[in-house]
Motif scaffolding. Structure first.
Motif, short mmCIF file in Angstrom:
data_model
loop_
_atom_site.label_atom_id
_atom_site.label_comp_id
_atom_site.label_asym_id
_atom_site.label_seq_id
_atom_site.Cartn_x
_atom_site.Cartn_y
_atom_site.Cartn_z
N ALA A 62 0.83 -1.20 0.00
CA ALA A 62 0.00 0.00 0.00
C ALA A 62 0.87 1.26 0.00
O ALA A 62 0.58 2.24 -0.69
CB ALA A 62 -0.92 0.00 1.22
N TYR A 63 1.96 1.23 0.78
CA TYR A 63 2.91 2.34 0.85
C TYR A 63 3.51 2.64 -0.52
O TYR A 63 3.72 3.80 -0.88
CB TYR A 63 3.99 1.97 1.86
CG TYR A 63 5.26 2.79 1.84
CD1 TYR A 63 5.36 3.98 2.55
CD2 TYR A 63 6.38 2.36 1.12
CE1 TYR A 63 6.53 4.72 2.56
CE2 TYR A 63 7.56 3.09 1.11
CZ TYR A 63 7.62 4.27 1.83
OH TYR A 63 8.79 5.00 1.83
N GLU A 64 3.75 1.60 -1.29
CA GLU A 64 4.37 1.77 -2.61
C GLU A 64 3.37 2.02 -3.72
O GLU A 64 3.76 2.22 -4.87
CB GLU A 64 5.20 0.52 -2.94
CG GLU A 64 6.39 0.32 -2.01
CD GLU A 64 7.10 -1.01 -2.23
OE1 GLU A 64 6.48 -1.91 -2.86
OE2 GLU A 64 8.26 -1.15 -1.79
N SER A 65 2.08 2.02 -3.41
CA SER A 65 1.05 2.21 -4.44
C SER A 65 1.12 3.62 -5.02
O SER A 65 1.50 4.57 -4.33
CB SER A 65 -0.34 1.97 -3.85
OG SER A 65 -0.67 2.99 -2.92
N PRO A 66 0.76 3.78 -6.28
CA PRO A 66 0.79 5.12 -6.89
C PRO A 66 -0.10 6.12 -6.17
O PRO A 66 0.27 7.30 -6.05
CB PRO A 66 0.27 4.85 -8.31
CG PRO A 66 0.57 3.41 -8.57
CD PRO A 66 0.41 2.73 -7.24
N GLU A 67 -1.24 5.66 -5.66
CA GLU A 67 -2.17 6.57 -4.99
C GLU A 67 -1.54 7.16 -3.71
O GLU A 67 -1.61 8.38 -3.48
CB GLU A 67 -3.47 5.85 -4.64
CG GLU A 67 -4.26 5.36 -5.83
CD GLU A 67 -3.73 4.05 -6.41
OE1 GLU A 67 -4.21 3.65 -7.49
OE2 GLU A 67 -2.83 3.43 -5.78
N PHE A 68 -0.95 6.29 -2.89
CA PHE A 68 -0.36 6.77 -1.64
C PHE A 68 0.88 7.61 -1.92
O PHE A 68 1.08 8.66 -1.29
CB PHE A 68 -0.02 5.60 -0.73
CG PHE A 68 0.47 6.03 0.64
CD1 PHE A 68 -0.40 6.61 1.54
CD2 PHE A 68 1.80 5.87 1.00
CE1 PHE A 68 0.05 7.02 2.80
CE2 PHE A 68 2.26 6.29 2.25
CZ PHE A 68 1.38 6.86 3.15
N THR A 69 1.71 7.17 -2.84
CA THR A 69 2.92 7.91 -3.18
C THR A 69 2.58 9.31 -3.69
O THR A 69 3.21 10.30 -3.29
CB THR A 69 3.72 7.16 -4.26
OG1 THR A 69 4.09 5.86 -3.76
CG2 THR A 69 4.98 7.92 -4.64
#
Length: 324
Positions: free
Chosen positions: A276-283
């Motif tokens: 989740a941390y590496e997801s485009p949305e969170f980034t």
């Protein structure tokens, strides 16, 4: 002679294996099969809450279950941390940990320390910045610290006594061997920044992210950032190391679970929350809002929190801050 029927043997076997109710090994294999509660120890709407909710939203896809956030503020985070530490250690309650977890015990605010939880992962670090008003006579950190050395009264607005921003500038002052400046505590960084704009304090210790709107508008001027490298949002502001002061400090955020949580659950949570941390949305959210991204896996995060606890404890003791 004791006779045991075949049906009884089946029943005994089911009980030993968890009885078809999803216990024991089945729960470990299926984890997470229930929704996960994420406890945020601060009020809704702040930076910690915002990052938590964004991470929770992304994790619902990567962890395959609902992740809901509850805010349990109070006593510099102590209320929320105690709720996490006392929860069932089954992986379904996680806490949003901040630097205050390594500080509040030293001030006698709470018995909870990093030893009462297990790290899942760190996901953020925002260094402290010392900021002054645009019309301040101090244009460099050397000028500011020289004024303190000469006995000038310098008031520093912070988000509270014992907060990470209080600890950050106190550590800087100690490392620079200047008299400890006057801490003026407020209920958060926003009112501390407002006090600086109103001339009630000479500087504020907070993250550059929190002061970014006023810095961009030209109302405030950061003198230094307490990180090892310069920040992209204030690229012209030097680090303390560049100024010859070996001190770095700031706010960090991560995920923790109760101390007795099994290794398997911790690893599963680390895997899906890192995704989740590496997801485009969170980034994209973190970059757009200016929050620094810094990852540590479970064991490294545990070691980091313990080191911070010891470091902050030594500082609080040496400066006599606990008695304030």
């Amino acid at each position: 002679m004791l006779l045991i029927s075949a049906s009884s043997l089946v029943l005994i076997g089911l009980v030993a294996c968890g009885g078809g109710g999803g216990g024991g090994g089945d729960q470990a294999e299926d984890f997470p099969s229930e929704r996960i509660e994420m406890i945020v120890p601060f009020d809704a709407g702040g930076g910690t809450d915002q990052t938590a909710r964004q991470l929770a939203t992304a994790a619902e896809t990567t962890c395959g279950t609902q992740v809901f956030v509850t805010n349990q503020p109070g006593s510099s985070g102590a209320v929320g941390y105690e709720a996490v530490a006392n929860a069932q250690p089954n992986g379904y309650t996680i806490g949003l940990a901040t630097a205050e977890l390594a500080i509040i015990n030293h001030f006698g605010v709470s018995p909870i320390t990093p030893e009462d939880v297990r790290g899942v992962m760190q996901y953020n670090f925002d260094p402290a910045a010392l900021t002054v008003a645009a019309d301040s006579p101090y244009t460099t950190i050397d000028e500011f610290l020289s004024a303190a050395q000469d006995g000038q009264t310098l008031r520093i607005g912070t988000s509270g006594t014992g907060s990470i921003w209080h600890i950050s500038y106190a550590g800087m002052a100690q490392e620079a061997e200047v008299p400890l400046m006057t801490n003026v505590p407020f209920d958060g960084a926003a009112p501390a920044i407002a006090a600086l704009l109103g001339g009630q304090v000479e500087a504020t210790s907070a993250s550059a992210v929190e002061a970014a709107p006023q810095i961009e508008s030209g109302e405030l001027r950061p003198l230094v950032v307490m990180s090892e490298e310069r920040l992209s949002i204030v690229p012209d502001t030097p680090t303390l190391q560049e100024e010859g002061i070996d001190w770095s400090s700031g706010a960090w955020r991560g995920l923790v679970v109760p101390k007795g949580t099994p290794d398997e659950q911790v690893q599963t949570l680390n895997d899906c929350f890192r995704e989740a941390y590496e997801s485009p949305e969170f980034t994209e959210f973190m970059e757009t809002q200016g929050f620094g991204m810094e990852y540590r896996p479970a064991e490294e995060y545990d070691a980091f929190m313990s080191d911070e606890y010891q470091r902050f404890g030594e500082l609080v003791e040496s400066l006599g801050l606990r008695e304030q």
